[in-house]
Design an enzyme around this catalytic site. Structure first.
Site, PDB file in Angstrom:
ATOM      1  N   THR A  82       0.830  -1.190   0.000  1.00 34.41           N
ATOM      2  CA  THR A  82       0.000   0.000   0.000  1.00 34.41           C
ATOM      3  C   THR A  82       0.874   1.252   0.000  1.00 34.41           C
ATOM      4  O   THR A  82       2.093   1.179   0.129  1.00 34.41           O
ATOM      5  CB  THR A  82      -0.996   0.015   1.174  1.00 34.41           C
ATOM      6  OG1 THR A  82      -2.010   0.999   0.922  1.00 34.41           O
ATOM      7  CG2 THR A  82      -0.314   0.321   2.487  1.00 34.41           C
ATOM      8  N   HIS A  84       1.108   5.355   1.475  1.00 34.22           N
ATOM      9  CA  HIS A  84       0.670   6.372   2.426  1.00 34.22           C
ATOM     10  C   HIS A  84       1.168   7.733   1.957  1.00 34.22           C
ATOM     11  O   HIS A  84       2.257   7.842   1.383  1.00 34.22           O
ATOM     12  CB  HIS A  84       1.221   6.099   3.819  1.00 34.22           C
ATOM     13  CG  HIS A  84       0.826   4.775   4.391  1.00 34.22           C
ATOM     14  ND1 HIS A  84      -0.480   4.394   4.588  1.00 34.22           N
ATOM     15  CD2 HIS A  84       1.584   3.723   4.820  1.00 34.22           C
ATOM     16  CE1 HIS A  84      -0.518   3.186   5.113  1.00 34.22           C
ATOM     17  NE2 HIS A  84       0.720   2.755   5.252  1.00 34.22           N
ATOM     18  N   GLY A 157      -4.551  -3.608   7.213  1.00 33.43           N
ATOM     19  CA  GLY A 157      -3.524  -4.634   7.405  1.00 33.43           C
ATOM     20  C   GLY A 157      -3.063  -4.592   8.848  1.00 33.43           C
ATOM     21  O   GLY A 157      -2.657  -3.531   9.332  1.00 33.43           O
ATOM     22  N   CYS A 186      -2.730  -3.094  -2.782  1.00 31.60           N
ATOM     23  CA  CYS A 186      -3.144  -4.308  -2.064  1.00 31.60           C
ATOM     24  C   CYS A 186      -3.038  -5.551  -2.943  1.00 31.60           C
ATOM     25  O   CYS A 186      -3.639  -6.587  -2.650  1.00 31.60           O
ATOM     26  CB  CYS A 186      -4.561  -4.166  -1.522  1.00 31.60           C
ATOM     27  SG  CYS A 186      -4.767  -2.753  -0.414  1.00 31.60           S
TER      28      CYS A 186
END
Length: 225
Positions: A82, A84, A157, A186
């Site tokens: 992922t 951020h 997660g 993902c």
């Protein structure tokens, strides 16, 4: 003994610093020296790979990512890869599931989804889950074709140590979504990443970030009260 959920807003925290903070929180919770808590924060741009992540889902080279100031970390949470970035609300849940009598990982994941769904409903964004996939998706737009790609709002997660949880969720409030182009989010090549701001469009309030934090904090506190 279980405790009510304390919620802390930490602002922007570097990813490595957040990992160290989680380690301290987990050990304190395991020792009974701290309460269950939710750490809410944002990260500078960073890509993380969970235990199940394959390197083929990272689409950009290390050099290209470094040139953009994007760090890459492999971490001990479940799930795949992922991204951020500022504008994304990250929540790290430090909960003692054993003290709560809730030693069920799947049930814990469903409760995270439920809390985020409640928060997004409060913000005016209807959501859904997809059978077989963890995370939260926007409801299809009225009249959308059946083949339309699912629009993912939140990724989840978690890690668990002696039934104390860490890591958690990432909710796209209003990040620059182009950062997801560097990964297969993902590991799901059939989804499109979206955000609360994109779903609300012109209805998005000027104080969306603050309202999203408040809604998520309230929904999580209610979920684990």
């Amino acid at each position: 003994m279980a405790s009510e959920l304390a919620v802390e807003w930490l602002g922007t925290v570097g990813y490595r610093d957040a990992l160290e903070l989680q380690e301290k929180c987990v050990e304190a919770r395991r020792a009974g020296a701290a309460a269950d808590k939710l750490l809410l924060l944002e990260h500078p741009r960073v890509i993380t790979l969970g235990r199940g992540a394959g390197s083929d889902n990272l689409l950009a080279s290390s050099a290209a990512l470094a040139a953009q100031g994007i760090e890459v970390h492999r971490v001990s949470r479940g799930g795949d890869i992922t991204y951020h970035a500022p504008g994304q609300l990250v929540g790290y849940l430090i909960l003692d599931l054993a003290a709560r009598g809730e030693c069920d990982v799947r049930a814990f994941l469903r409760r995270i989804e439920s809390a985020l769904a409640d928060a997004l409903s409060e913000l005016g964004v209807p959501t859904r889950t997809l059978s077989g996939y963890t995370g939260l998706f926007a409801q299809p737009a009225a009249g959308a074709p059946a083949a339309a790609r699912p629009r993912k709002l939140a990724s989840i997660g978690v890690g668990i140590r002696s039934w104390v949880t860490y890591h958690g969720f990432a909710l796209n409030v209003d990040p620059d979504l182009s950062g997801f182009d560097a990964i297969v989010p993902c590991g799901l090549d059939f989804v499109e990443m979206t955000s609360v701001a994109r779903e609300l469009a012109v209805a998005a309030p000027a104080n969306l970030a603050a309202r999203a934090r408040a809604a998520v904090a309230a929904a999580c506190a209610e979920q684990w009260r």
